[in-house]
Write an enzyme that holds these catalytic residues in place. Structure first.
Site, PDB file in Angstrom:
ATOM      1  N   TRP A 167       0.877  -1.170   0.000  1.00  0.00           N
ATOM      2  CA  TRP A 167       0.000   0.000   0.000  1.00  0.00           C
ATOM      3  C   TRP A 167       0.914   1.220   0.000  1.00  0.00           C
ATOM      4  O   TRP A 167       1.671   1.431   0.945  1.00  0.00           O
ATOM      5  CB  TRP A 167      -0.880   0.035   1.246  1.00  0.00           C
ATOM      6  N   ARG A 171       1.464  10.000  -6.660  1.00  0.00           N
ATOM      7  CA  ARG A 171       0.510  10.899  -7.304  1.00  0.00           C
ATOM      8  C   ARG A 171      -0.044  10.264  -8.583  1.00  0.00           C
ATOM      9  O   ARG A 171       0.663   9.544  -9.295  1.00  0.00           O
ATOM     10  CB  ARG A 171       1.156  12.240  -7.581  1.00  0.00           C
ATOM     11  N   GLN A 188      10.948   2.783  -6.242  1.00  0.00           N
ATOM     12  CA  GLN A 188       9.887   2.744  -5.242  1.00  0.00           C
ATOM     13  C   GLN A 188       9.138   1.420  -5.329  1.00  0.00           C
ATOM     14  O   GLN A 188       9.191   0.703  -6.332  1.00  0.00           O
ATOM     15  CB  GLN A 188       8.955   3.936  -5.414  1.00  0.00           C
ATOM     16  N   HIS A 189       8.389   1.108  -4.260  1.00  0.00           N
ATOM     17  CA  HIS A 189       7.783  -0.215  -4.159  1.00  0.00           C
ATOM     18  C   HIS A 189       6.790  -0.495  -5.283  1.00  0.00           C
ATOM     19  O   HIS A 189       6.759  -1.602  -5.831  1.00  0.00           O
ATOM     20  CB  HIS A 189       7.112  -0.379  -2.797  1.00  0.00           C
ATOM     21  N   ALA A 219       0.740   4.994   6.774  1.00  0.00           N
ATOM     22  CA  ALA A 219       1.602   3.836   6.518  1.00  0.00           C
ATOM     23  C   ALA A 219       2.027   3.796   5.054  1.00  0.00           C
ATOM     24  O   ALA A 219       3.151   3.402   4.725  1.00  0.00           O
ATOM     25  CB  ALA A 219       0.879   2.546   6.895  1.00  0.00           C
ATOM     26  N   GLU A 230       1.947  -3.182   4.473  1.00  0.00           N
ATOM     27  CA  GLU A 230       1.484  -2.058   5.301  1.00  0.00           C
ATOM     28  C   GLU A 230       0.272  -2.437   6.138  1.00  0.00           C
ATOM     29  O   GLU A 230       0.102  -1.943   7.258  1.00  0.00           O
ATOM     30  CB  GLU A 230       1.168  -0.854   4.414  1.00  0.00           C
ATOM     31  N   GLU A 279       5.728  20.311  -6.216  1.00  0.00           N
ATOM     32  CA  GLU A 279       6.391  19.279  -5.419  1.00  0.00           C
ATOM     33  C   GLU A 279       6.589  19.674  -3.957  1.00  0.00           C
ATOM     34  O   GLU A 279       6.489  20.840  -3.575  1.00  0.00           O
ATOM     35  CB  GLU A 279       7.755  18.957  -6.036  1.00  0.00           C
ATOM     36  N   HIS A 388      17.842   2.968   2.334  1.00  0.00           N
ATOM     37  CA  HIS A 388      16.936   3.793   1.525  1.00  0.00           C
ATOM     38  C   HIS A 388      16.570   5.074   2.247  1.00  0.00           C
ATOM     39  O   HIS A 388      16.615   6.172   1.658  1.00  0.00           O
ATOM     40  CB  HIS A 388      15.670   2.999   1.199  1.00  0.00           C
TER      41      HIS A 388
END
Length: 489
Positions: A167, A171, A188-189, A219, A230, A279, A388
């Protein structure tokens, strides 16, 4: 612990603090709602709940600044604290410690409830009815490439083999009523999971969740390690399972208390242009990129649904309060796991998630015999330069814990008086966050550059350390007591 199970209970809690403002006049979802939200962030005003959105069906609402700084006096972090089950007067250190504890607890997997018991299933839209055109999708900044359905929702995605359900917040921009596009960054995941589906040659099933338990976007916005679900982390945070329900058209489960759920598949190719978008660093980006397309196949929602929005920009907003706090918790956990004596870590909110501060106890020399401040700072750099979260900020400052890193006045004084203008720092080269504005255009494009660790530790007691010239330290106790007793005079 204060357990809040859905967005509506969270709004009740804010209202009891005087930290919610119901906006009943007509407001446009095209810039106006976001502009008012941005101003509430900059003025630390109550969170705006827009109850009369122009062009939207009666009852459809927008919520601005869901986890920005609170307007409640003395409770700056109340919205963040309530989101994770802490009382509204929780401190920065309380928040970080709470998240670190949950990280080391066994996950509590979510439990599945019947569709009939899930508020998010009160309305089910399929086929041609599943369109964004009936919702008040906000446009956030005048320079943006379009309306953004997602600034505070979580994208639910699972690896093809089912080993990891992620989860995360990323954007997402509207293309038309049935299609969206958004950032899918390889590091990123969501990018990792999408790539597994690409290699399999199948579009990735997804669900985009708006609202629900306030811990859900929290989370989704913090950097948990790859492979950590998550949903299980939230269960550990609360000590009880989160309630989920199956989607209508894809094999995923979503929070039962969600306000709105959008379902479908993510394309195999990067075939749509996304952006620009204002941003978290505080600047209106002019950059666009090619990204995959989210096809919408179903939408479910509650009666009178609430769509949260984040007007991202100059600090302080939700990126800084959530991602920054989450990164601090990960940094603290990693340093402690490495056996280093650390009091706390904090990402200063007004530094736009570009800085991290690590404070250490006064007796660190006793706990690390034979180690000087340069070596101690180097060891911190060794740990964080390989993580990370450590590489997500450009500068880390190591200070004694006589400074509260969440007190901007205290912190600015310490940085100005303890950080050498040139020496006592070490740079570690490698990956850097491409959205950090302090880097050159080339470093951002290549996502490669230095992160710097600054040794701001004081000399050992008796070796030139000067006492504070403060009320607490520069005056005898009896003088301080008399001053405080007559303070109201």
């Amino acid at each position: 612990m204060t357990r809040i199970t859905d967005l509506r209970g969270y709004l009740d809690a804010l209202e009891s603090l005087g930290d919610l403002h119901r906006v009943r006049r007509p407001v446009s979802a095209d810039l106006e709602a976001a502009a008012l939200t941005r101003l509430t962030c900059e003025r630390r005003a109550p969170a705006p709940l827009f109850e009369n959105v122009e062009g939207a069906a009666p009852g459809f609402r927008l919520l601005g600044a869901p986890a920005a700084l609170s307007s409640a006096p003395g409770r700056e972090l109340a919205r963040v604290a309530l989101s994770v089950g802490l009382p509204p007067d929780a401190t920065a250190a309380d928040l970080v410690e709470h998240l670190v504890r949950a990280r080391h607890l066994p996950p509590v997997p979510p439990k599945t409830v019947d569709r009939a018991d899930a508020p998010c299933k009160q309305h089910v839209l399929l086929g041609a009815d599943a369109t964004l055109d009936r919702f008040p999708v906000p446009r956030i900044h005048a320079q943006d490439g379009g309306r953004y359905p997602n600034t505070w929702g979580v994208i639910v995605a699972r690896t093809p083999d089912g080993r990891w359900t992620n989860w995360s917040i990323a954007r997402v921009m509207q293309l038309d009523g049935r299609r969206m596009t958004g950032l899918v960054i390889p590091a990123q995941h969501i990018g990792m999971i999408w790539q597994e589906w690409v290699e399999r040659g199948e579009p990735m099933p997804y669900a985009l969740v708006q609202g629900g338990d306030p811990a859900i976007p929290f989370a989704g916005g913090i950097p948990l390690p790859p492979g950590v679900d998550e949903a299980g982390y939230i269960g550990a945070l609360y000590g009880e399972a989160l309630e989920t329900v199956p989607c209508e058209t894809v094999d995923l489960r979503v929070p039962a208390s969600a306000e709105i759920v959008i379902e479908g598949h993510l394309s195999l190719e990067r075939d749509a242009r996304e952006g620009p978008f204002g941003e978290f660093a505080g600047y209106a980006s002019q950059e666009t990129s090619m990204q995959p397309v989210y096809t919408i196949e179903a939408i479910t929602h509650r009666d009178d649904p609430i769509w949260p929005l984040v007007a991202e920009g100059r600090p302080v907003d939700e990126f800084h309060t959530v991602t920054g706090v989450g990164q601090a918790a990960e940094v603290l956990a990693e340093l402690r796991d490495a056996g280093l004596p650390v009091t706390t870590a904090w990402s200063p909110l007004r530094a736009a998630a570009h800085w991290m501060v690590v404070t250490v106890p006064q007796n660190w020399r006793e706990r690390l015999p034979g180690v000087d401040s340069a070596e101690f700072t180097h060891r911190i750099g060794e740990v964080l330069s390989d993580s990370h979260s450590g590489r997500a900020t450009a500068a880390t400052f190591v200070l004694d814990d006589d400074v509260d890193p969440a007190d901007d006045t205290d912190l600015l004084w310490a940085l100005a008086t303890r950080i050498h203008p040139l020496e006592r720092s070490e740079a570690w080269y490698g990956f850097v966050h491409p959205l950090l504005n302090c880097y050159t255009a080339r470093e951002r494009e290549e996502a490669s550059g230095p992160i710097v660790f600054h040794d701001g530790l004081l000399p050992a007691p008796g070796e030139g350390r000067m006492p504070h010239a403060s009320f607490a330290q520069a005056y005898p106790e009896d003088v301080r007591r008399r001053v405080l007793e007559h303070w109201t005079d």
